[in-house]
Design a protein around this motif. Structure first.
Motif, PDB file in Angstrom:
ATOM      1  N   LYS A 194      -3.738  -0.453  -4.099  1.00 34.95           N
ATOM      2  CA  LYS A 194      -2.670  -1.626  -3.808  1.00 34.95           C
ATOM      3  C   LYS A 194      -2.014  -1.733  -5.357  1.00 34.95           C
ATOM      4  O   LYS A 194      -2.589  -1.759  -6.361  1.00 34.95           O
ATOM      5  CB  LYS A 194      -3.807  -2.918  -3.838  1.00 34.95           C
ATOM      6  N   ARG A 195      -0.843  -2.072  -5.193  1.00 36.27           N
ATOM      7  CA  ARG A 195      -0.091  -2.287  -6.243  1.00 36.27           C
ATOM      8  C   ARG A 195       0.612  -3.559  -5.992  1.00 36.27           C
ATOM      9  O   ARG A 195       1.317  -3.962  -4.683  1.00 36.27           O
ATOM     10  CB  ARG A 195       1.314  -1.355  -6.271  1.00 36.27           C
ATOM     11  N   HIS A 232       0.861  -1.323  -0.050  1.00 37.64           N
ATOM     12  CA  HIS A 232       0.054  -0.015  -0.017  1.00 37.64           C
ATOM     13  C   HIS A 232       0.858   1.425  -0.045  1.00 37.64           C
ATOM     14  O   HIS A 232       1.817   1.432   1.175  1.00 37.64           O
ATOM     15  CB  HIS A 232      -1.164  -0.034   1.174  1.00 37.64           C
ATOM     16  N   HIS A 274      -2.639   5.813  -4.147  1.00 39.29           N
ATOM     17  CA  HIS A 274      -2.425   5.191  -5.529  1.00 39.29           C
ATOM     18  C   HIS A 274      -3.196   3.701  -5.220  1.00 39.29           C
ATOM     19  O   HIS A 274      -3.254   2.952  -6.297  1.00 39.29           O
ATOM     20  CB  HIS A 274      -1.029   5.002  -5.831  1.00 39.29           C
TER      21      HIS A 274
END
Length: 189
Positions: A52-53, A46, A50
């Motif tokens: 969740k990546r 996190h 932006h």
């Protein structure tokens, strides 16, 4: 890190299966003994607003790209001049034409090839057929001499067994004229 996370999820799933509870699919595996394939789970990062990546772990492509780049470089470094040289030889020199051999002239072994590159390779790197023939005949003569010596050695061994003589050490007997047979007054005479 991802391996530890997967190990932790597998252990929780195994514990739940042994205790008889059903965990559902929230761990990403869908249960311990289900028929489906386990889903691959990736750690989630996190970062701010932006969302969740996913941090996907994959092998580096640096060495593959470097190898392919160097391969292409060396192929062009050597291949382009060789291709230009072969093209120039084919355009300006060309293949040899069959002609009558003059009287008294003995052609060299490389003059029988049609293409100039084949001629150069035969002249520079290969031996003439006469030299190969002489080398082969020399090897055959040496092997024939070895076979002849082996047959002679077998015959000598057979004769030694038959006659009872051999290469062991033999001590010659002393001549009887040198032996003093006279009676002696003292043992040291």
């Amino acid at each position: 890190m991802a391996a530890m996370s997967l190990l932790q999820r597998a252990s929780i799933t195994a514990l739940a299966a042994l205790s008889g509870r059903r965990l559902g699919t929230r761990l990403g595996f869908g249960g311990f003994l289900t028929r489906g394939f386990p889903k691959t789970a990736a750690p989630v990062r996190h970062s701010g607003d932006h969302g969740k990546r996913l941090f996907i772990i994959k092998p580096s492509g640096f060495y593959d790209k470097r190898f392919l780049t160097l391969l292409k470089f060396y192929i062009f470094l050597t291949g382009v001049p060789v291709a230009i040289g072969i093209t120039l030889i084919n355009v300006f020199i060309g293949e040899a034409e069959l002609a009558e051999i003059p009287e008294g002239y003995i052609p060299e072994h490389w003059e029988y090839f049609k293409h100039p590159i084949s001629r150069w390779i035969a002249r520079t790197f290969f031996d003439c057929p006469e030299k190969n023939y002489e080398r082969t005949m020399s090897v055959l003569q040496i092997e024939a001499e070895k076979a002849d010596l082996r047959l002679k050695e077998l015959e000598v061994r057979r004769l030694m067994r038959m006659r009872g003589d051999g290469p062991w050490y033999q001590y010659p007997t002393i001549d009887k004229a040198l032996v003093d047979s006279s009676p002696k007054a003292s043992p040291d005479n």
